[in-house]
Write a protein that holds these residues in place. Structure first.
Motif, PDB file in Angstrom:
ATOM      1  N   LEU A  50      41.299  82.925  -6.848  1.00 26.76           N
ATOM      2  CA  LEU A  50      41.524  81.497  -7.027  1.00 26.76           C
ATOM      3  C   LEU A  50      42.708  81.174  -6.142  1.00 26.76           C
ATOM      4  CD1 LEU A  50      40.747  78.960  -8.594  1.00 26.76           C
ATOM      5  CD2 LEU A  50      42.220  79.738 -10.436  1.00 26.76           C
ATOM      6  N   LYS A  84      45.642  74.798  -8.315  1.00 23.70           N
ATOM      7  CA  LYS A  84      46.329  75.367  -9.469  1.00 23.70           C
ATOM      8  C   LYS A  84      47.632  74.606  -9.665  1.00 23.70           C
ATOM      9  CE  LYS A  84      46.414  79.281  -7.262  1.00 23.70           C
ATOM     10  NZ  LYS A  84      46.788  80.628  -6.862  1.00 23.70           N
ATOM     11  N   TYR A  90      40.334  76.400 -12.772  1.00 17.74           N
ATOM     12  CA  TYR A  90      40.063  77.607 -13.553  1.00 17.74           C
ATOM     13  C   TYR A  90      38.657  77.516 -14.157  1.00 17.74           C
ATOM     14  CZ  TYR A  90      45.100  78.194 -13.127  1.00 17.74           C
ATOM     15  OH  TYR A  90      46.365  78.329 -12.636  1.00 17.74           O
ATOM     16  N   PRO A 101      36.044  84.823 -19.875  1.00 14.34           N
ATOM     17  CA  PRO A 101      37.502  84.710 -19.802  1.00 14.34           C
ATOM     18  C   PRO A 101      38.241  85.704 -20.698  1.00 14.34           C
ATOM     19  CG  PRO A 101      36.570  82.864 -21.010  1.00 14.34           C
ATOM     20  CD  PRO A 101      35.418  83.628 -20.419  1.00 14.34           C
ATOM     21  N   PHE A 106      44.297  87.189 -14.974  1.00  9.90           N
ATOM     22  CA  PHE A 106      44.619  86.336 -13.833  1.00  9.90           C
ATOM     23  C   PHE A 106      46.039  86.629 -13.405  1.00  9.90           C
ATOM     24  CE2 PHE A 106      46.228  82.389 -11.911  1.00  9.90           C
ATOM     25  CZ  PHE A 106      45.328  82.296 -10.853  1.00  9.90           C
ATOM     26  N   ASN A 113      51.136  78.803 -12.741  1.00  9.82           N
ATOM     27  CA  ASN A 113      49.727  79.037 -12.410  1.00  9.82           C
ATOM     28  C   ASN A 113      49.130  80.136 -13.278  1.00  9.82           C
ATOM     29  OD1 ASN A 113      49.999  77.115 -10.408  1.00  9.82           O
ATOM     30  ND2 ASN A 113      50.072  78.594  -8.737  1.00  9.82           N
ATOM     31  N   ALA A 117      46.077  79.790 -17.014  1.00  5.18           N
ATOM     32  CA  ALA A 117      44.847  80.514 -17.326  1.00  5.18           C
ATOM     33  C   ALA A 117      44.729  80.832 -18.816  1.00  5.18           C
ATOM     34  CB  ALA A 117      44.783  81.803 -16.511  1.00  5.18           C
TER      35      ALA A 117
END
Length: 143
Positions: A50, A84, A90, A101, A106, A113, A117
């Protein structure tokens, strides 16, 4: 309006240099981080990214750094108009790549950032250096 246009024209060379000399302006990967990425890959960990990269400059980086091809997929913010720590980016990553998830970690060098998550059920890691990252990933039994 004219004053802003004149100011922009005075900076045109600098703006052009951002794109044409982008790879000259980045130092490259941090020592030790690509080794961690390689170890995760060797263990069969599915890797996704990401990134708050611009669409144009990400293509340049992808051509230069082989390790960027190790990812099964990812999201380049410049291609989607969201960055982000906006929750939408996300969500997009999770949905587009069918990532669970609760089985994801992450890692980001910006604490906000990484923490963004957490509401999705992702385990966040604030990257402060390769040694600390290796220790945390080992504690999670990923290395």
């Amino acid at each position: 309006g004219l004053l802003l246009l004149t100011a922009w024209r005075n900076q045109a060379a600098l703006i052009d240099a951002y794109y044409t000399r982008h790879l000259d302006m980045i130092a490259g990967p941090l020592d030790g981080t690509v080794a961690i990425l390689a170890a995760l890959r060797e263990h069969g960990t599915r890797l996704y990214f990401l990134s708050n990269y611009a669409a144009e400059t990400y293509k340049m980086a992808l051509a230069r750094f082989d390790f960027l091809s190790w990812f099964a997929g990812g999201i380049v913010s410049g291609e989607h108009g969201v960055i982000k720590p906006d929750p939408a980016i996300y969500r997009l990553l999770l949905e587009r790549h069918a990532i669970d998830p609760h089985r994801a970690v992450f890692i980001d060098d910006v604490a906000a950032n990484a923490e963004a998550a957490r509401p999705f059920g992702i385990h966040p890691i604030h990257f402060t250096g390769p040694d600390a990252l290796r220790t945390e990933l080992a504690a999670l039994e990923l290395l």
